[in-house]
Motif scaffolding. Structure first.
Motif, PDB file in Angstrom:
ATOM      1  N   ALA A 130      51.327 -19.254 -15.274  1.00 22.63           N
ATOM      2  CA  ALA A 130      52.248 -20.198 -15.913  1.00 22.63           C
ATOM      3  C   ALA A 130      51.586 -20.916 -17.077  1.00 22.63           C
ATOM      4  O   ALA A 130      52.218 -21.130 -18.129  1.00 22.63           O
ATOM      5  N   LEU A 131      50.333 -21.298 -16.938  1.00 26.15           N
ATOM      6  CA  LEU A 131      49.636 -21.991 -18.023  1.00 26.15           C
ATOM      7  C   LEU A 131      49.397 -21.072 -19.219  1.00 26.15           C
ATOM      8  O   LEU A 131      49.338 -21.536 -20.364  1.00 26.15           O
ATOM      9  N   GLN A 132      49.252 -19.790 -18.964  1.00 28.15           N
ATOM     10  CA  GLN A 132      49.041 -18.844 -20.057  1.00 28.15           C
ATOM     11  C   GLN A 132      50.351 -18.464 -20.743  1.00 28.15           C
ATOM     12  O   GLN A 132      50.343 -18.022 -21.900  1.00 28.15           O
ATOM     13  N   ALA A 133      51.485 -18.646 -20.055  1.00 26.22           N
ATOM     14  CA  ALA A 133      52.807 -18.395 -20.643  1.00 26.22           C
ATOM     15  C   ALA A 133      53.774 -19.435 -20.099  1.00 26.22           C
ATOM     16  O   ALA A 133      54.619 -19.137 -19.247  1.00 26.22           O
ATOM     17  N   PRO A 134      53.644 -20.695 -20.546  1.00 20.66           N
ATOM     18  CA  PRO A 134      54.425 -21.786 -19.952  1.00 20.66           C
ATOM     19  C   PRO A 134      55.921 -21.655 -20.200  1.00 20.66           C
ATOM     20  O   PRO A 134      56.353 -21.181 -21.251  1.00 20.66           O
ATOM     21  N   ARG A 135      56.681 -22.090 -19.193  1.00 22.04           N
ATOM     22  CA  ARG A 135      58.138 -22.065 -19.296  1.00 22.04           C
ATOM     23  C   ARG A 135      58.629 -23.104 -20.299  1.00 22.04           C
ATOM     24  O   ARG A 135      59.557 -22.868 -21.054  1.00 22.04           O
ATOM     25  N   TRP A 136      58.011 -24.296 -20.286  1.00 23.23           N
ATOM     26  CA  TRP A 136      58.376 -25.378 -21.199  1.00 23.23           C
ATOM     27  C   TRP A 136      57.151 -25.808 -21.995  1.00 23.23           C
ATOM     28  O   TRP A 136      56.011 -25.585 -21.572  1.00 23.23           O
ATOM     29  N   PRO A 137      57.340 -26.430 -23.157  1.00 18.25           N
ATOM     30  CA  PRO A 137      56.184 -26.899 -23.949  1.00 18.25           C
ATOM     31  C   PRO A 137      55.312 -27.858 -23.150  1.00 18.25           C
ATOM     32  O   PRO A 137      55.813 -28.680 -22.371  1.00 18.25           O
ATOM     33  N   LEU A 138      54.012 -27.760 -23.362  1.00 21.66           N
ATOM     34  CA  LEU A 138      53.057 -28.594 -22.641  1.00 21.66           C
ATOM     35  C   LEU A 138      52.530 -29.688 -23.560  1.00 21.66           C
ATOM     36  O   LEU A 138      52.420 -29.492 -24.772  1.00 21.66           O
ATOM     37  N   TYR A 139      52.193 -30.821 -22.978  1.00 19.78           N
ATOM     38  CA  TYR A 139      51.625 -31.917 -23.766  1.00 19.78           C
ATOM     39  C   TYR A 139      50.687 -32.717 -22.878  1.00 19.78           C
ATOM     40  O   TYR A 139      50.766 -32.665 -21.642  1.00 19.78           O
ATOM     41  N   LEU A 140      49.789 -33.438 -23.517  1.00 22.40           N
ATOM     42  CA  LEU A 140      48.729 -34.160 -22.814  1.00 22.40           C
ATOM     43  C   LEU A 140      49.081 -35.636 -22.708  1.00 22.40           C
ATOM     44  O   LEU A 140      48.607 -36.473 -23.468  1.00 22.40           O
ATOM     45  N   GLY A 141      49.983 -35.922 -21.799  1.00 19.04           N
ATOM     46  CA  GLY A 141      50.386 -37.292 -21.527  1.00 19.04           C
ATOM     47  C   GLY A 141      51.664 -37.714 -22.210  1.00 19.04           C
ATOM     48  O   GLY A 141      52.513 -38.353 -21.598  1.00 19.04           O
ATOM     49  N   ARG A 142      51.822 -37.369 -23.494  1.00 19.16           N
ATOM     50  CA  ARG A 142      53.028 -37.708 -24.239  1.00 19.16           C
ATOM     51  C   ARG A 142      53.466 -36.505 -25.063  1.00 19.16           C
ATOM     52  O   ARG A 142      52.639 -35.674 -25.455  1.00 19.16           O
ATOM     53  N   ARG A 143      54.737 -36.457 -25.380  1.00 18.05           N
ATOM     54  CA  ARG A 143      55.270 -35.292 -26.074  1.00 18.05           C
ATOM     55  C   ARG A 143      54.689 -35.132 -27.470  1.00 18.05           C
ATOM     56  O   ARG A 143      54.714 -34.047 -28.037  1.00 18.05           O
ATOM     57  N   ALA A 144      54.158 -36.214 -28.019  1.00 14.85           N
ATOM     58  CA  ALA A 144      53.540 -36.131 -29.347  1.00 14.85           C
ATOM     59  C   ALA A 144      52.102 -35.620 -29.290  1.00 14.85           C
ATOM     60  O   ALA A 144      51.433 -35.589 -30.318  1.00 14.85           O
ATOM     61  N   CYS A 145      51.633 -35.209 -28.100  1.00 15.83           N
ATOM     62  CA  CYS A 145      50.227 -34.820 -27.915  1.00 15.83           C
ATOM     63  C   CYS A 145      50.119 -33.402 -27.375  1.00 15.83           C
ATOM     64  O   CYS A 145      49.733 -33.201 -26.204  1.00 15.83           O
ATOM     65  N   PRO A 146      50.443 -32.377 -28.169  1.00 18.16           N
ATOM     66  CA  PRO A 146      50.286 -31.000 -27.690  1.00 18.16           C
ATOM     67  C   PRO A 146      48.814 -30.626 -27.590  1.00 18.16           C
ATOM     68  O   PRO A 146      47.989 -31.135 -28.352  1.00 18.16           O
TER      69      PRO A 146
END
Length: 252
Positions: A130-146
């Motif tokens: 899943a981490l290598q092909a995530p279903r939804w966009p990932l972010y580091l705490g907040r959506r402005a932090c990809p």
């Protein structure tokens, strides 16, 4: 325990721990809530979905670079009671439908963390995919932090937490140093050392849109003294060191 390593690095990260609306803080490292939320997004789970399997995971976080704290000034507006809004330059207050509120949002700038995830092998295999092909966009705490760079950096480890003592550090080597000291945070009591203890309310029970719920837990922080040779540098220098250790697929 068997496990994997993931790496969290970005220009900005933010991991709120006791934020109020107008003052959005950040913990010095990823919280359990942020990590479980990251994994749930990769799996494509909706808010309110069951988290029991993800709550069983064990996280051990090595701080490769603590980053620099940054505070961003925002105005958020409209709809607040007039007496709670910010006075204008002439001392009056705006109408409720146009009023704004000042907020401050805290970030970690240029930080990097290597996280050991230990758990049941079948679940870890699912999470790796899943981490290598995530279903939804990932972010580091907040959506402005990809995230920047690879997330999954090592798999099929017999003891992921122990691997943190030998895995390349994403930082420059201090001039003339033979060793470097890094912080390591554990969500369970470590076997060795005398950890600092912090009480956090960051263990998610539910991310439901109208029923978000967390429980308290203890974070244990120790230090680890590592050979300075583990400092692999920044950017492509670190990627090269990563490939040397785990092979080209680790940096994919």
């Amino acid at each position: 325990m068997p496990g994997i390593l993931i790496h969290l690095c970005a220009p900005l990260q933010s991991f709120g721990e006791h934020s109020a609306f107008t003052e959005r803080d950040t913990h010095p490292r990823p919280t359990r809530s942020a990590l479980i939320g990251l994994l749930a997004a990769a799996l494509g789970r909706r808010r309110g979905a069951e988290l029991r399997d993800l709550r069983s995971l064990r996280f051990t976080i090595r701080t490769d670079r603590p980053g620099v704290r940054l505070v961003d000034f925002h105005t958020v507006g409209g709809g607040m009671p007039r007496e709670q809004t910010v006075p204008s330059a002439n001392g009056t207050r705006k109408k409720e439908e146009t009023a704004t509120v000042v907020t401050r949002r805290h970030y970690l700038s240029d930080a990097a963390f290597t996280v050991a995830i230990d758990g049941e092998p079948g679940l870890l295999a699912t999470l790796t995919a899943a981490l290598q092909a995530p279903r939804w966009p990932l972010y580091l705490g907040r959506r402005a932090c990809p995230p920047a760079g690879p997330l999954v950096v090592a798999t099929d480890l017999d003891d992921a937490a122990a691997a943190l003592a030998t895995f390349p550090l994403h930082r420059s080597r201090p001039y003339g140093a033979k060793t470097v000291v890094v912080d390591v945070a554990h969500d369970r009591p470590p076997a060795d050392g005398h950890p600092a203890r912090h009480r956090l309310v960051d263990n998610p029970i539910s991310f439901g849109e109208y029923q978000r719920e967390w429980e308290a837990r203890t974070e244990y922080v120790t230090t680890l003294t590592l050979p300075a040779e583990l400092c692999a540098g920044l950017g492509t220098h670190w990627i090269d060191a990563l490939m040397a250790v785990r092979g080209p697929e680790a940096a994919a």
